[in-house]
Design an enzyme around this catalytic site. Structure first.
Site, PDB file in Angstrom:
ATOM      1  CG  HIS A  96      80.103-109.488  30.086  1.00 39.73           C
ATOM      2  ND1 HIS A  96      79.170-110.287  30.656  1.00 39.73           N
ATOM      3  CD2 HIS A  96      81.070-110.004  30.049  1.00 39.73           C
ATOM      4  CE1 HIS A  96      79.749-111.227  30.758  1.00 39.73           C
ATOM      5  NE2 HIS A  96      80.941-111.404  30.391  1.00 39.73           N
ATOM      6  CG  ASP A 270      82.690-109.276  33.397  1.00 41.82           C
ATOM      7  OD1 ASP A 270      83.490-108.409  33.094  1.00 41.82           O
ATOM      8  OD2 ASP A 270      83.270-110.628  33.357  1.00 41.82           O
TER       9      ASP A 270
END
Length: 369
Positions: A96, A270
């Site tokens: 991420h 995220d």
């Protein structure tokens, strides 16, 4: 190949990169498994079970990172872990990066080859290694959202399903993909009034055909989002642009106009979050308030249900781990363009254009070899 599994160190992260059954599969293929002591304790697996599966147990993370050629994790490496990574080493985990400049620079500095679960693709254009955790997070979002609506934690005191003679709560879900559809299913199961907003007319038709009048579907416009969000009891943000930062669909002004004590759960956190008022939180301190609205923005939601999450993740990742171990990363990526889409960083260079665009960094296309 030497495959290493360190203990996860992110706040309240109990998942593990490989369960003993996965270790056995790799060991029987001739690979050397190096597992940190206690790595599986969070889901009830002890060192002896890993030994029985064929792993060597080592005392600490340093021993894993110094010996392994392929590191298999769950969450993005924390700062101290990034310093342990080496040139020529392969890291396979969730990254991420689009919302994390610090981690991106640390991975580039390490010289490692970092392959991210969340950008591996499939023939049907889905994200097979993100899907199981999206399913978990979507289902969890309704559980934690229902908790956030309780008066004791600052909520309105609304029971999502209502009771006879009292109207149910209204749940608005932004995004009708994997996480959003699972959130909708859970919310409908509680007998809440559920609205899904999405910009894909095709997806809205699919959801409507599947759930009928149990679910209200709305095409995504700023006006529609504002109307539905400001009248909601619970808003779930489940918007995903693969590899890129999440768009900010709910503005600060919309949040200020919401009912006091309503709740927001940002599954997209995220990737930076899809609410302007979102900021990352942890399981230790999961919620905060903005303008009287309770926010839940934990960056590793599935870690709270580690047993279910670990098995769901291992089921999806094991074939890719075996390919990387059996063939080496370069051949594995050459043979599978979907796995090649997972390559984010190699030898100090950023290989994901959406990440580069989000962070203002230079992008280098991977051409193999």
């Amino acid at each position: 190949m030497k495959v290493g599994v360190p203990t996860e160190i992110k706040n309240h992260e109990y998942r593990v990169g490989l369960v003993p059954a996965s270790v056995r599969e790799l060991a029987e293929s001739g690979h050397e498994l190096i597992v940190q002591s206690g790595a599986g304790a969070g889901i009830g697996y002890h060192d002896e079970q890993y030994r029985a599966a064929g792993a060597t147990i080592v005392a600490d993370a340093d021993a894993v990172f110094s010996r392994a050629e392929l590191i298999v994790k769950v969450k993005e490496p924390q700062a101290v872990e990034c310093t342990k990574l080496q040139p020529g080493q392969v890291l396979f985990t969730y990254l991420h990066l689009a919302a994390d400049l610090e981690q991106t620079k640390a991975l580039m500095k390490s010289g490692t080859t970092a392959i991210a679960y969340e950008t591996v693709t499939s023939d049907d254009h889905s994200l097979p290694l993100l899907t199981p955790m999206s399913e978990v997070a979507g289902r969890m979002s309704i559980q934690v959202g229902a908790h956030c609506l309780q008066k004791a934690v600052g909520g309105r005191g609304v029971l999502l399903g209502g009771v006879p003679g009292v109207a149910p709560g209204k749940v608005v879900i932004l995004g009708g993909g994997v996480a959003g559809s699972h959130a909708a299913e859970m919310a409908m199961g509680l007998k809440a009034h559920v609205v899904v907003i999405d910009r894909s007319s095709k997806r809205l038709r699919e959801l409507s055909a599947l759930y009928g009048n149990r679910l209200k579907t709305v095409y995504s416009t700023t006006e529609a989002i504002e109307r539905e969000v400001t009248s909601a009891d619970l808003v779930v943000g489940s918007v995903l642009l693969p590899g890129a930062a999440a768009p900010k669909l709910v503005t600060r002004e919309m949040v200020a106009a919401m009912k006091k004590g309503s709740a927001m759960v940002d599954i997209s956190i995220d990737q930076g979050g899809c609410f302007e008022t979102s900021r990352p939180t942890s399981h230790d301190d999961p919620i905060f308030e903005v303008d009287g609205v309770v926010h839940y923005c934990v960056t590793n939601m599935p870690g709270a249900v580690a047993h279910t999450s670990t098995y769901a993740l291992n089921n999806a990742t094991l074939p890719f781990v075996k390919a990387l171990a059996n063939k080496g990363w370069e051949q594995a990526l050459a043979d599978d363009p979907h796995l090649a889409n997972g390559l984010n960083i190699h030898a100090g260079q950023l290989m994901q254009k959406p990440v580069a665009d989000a962070l203002g960094l230079e992008y280098t296309a991977y051409v193999g070899g």
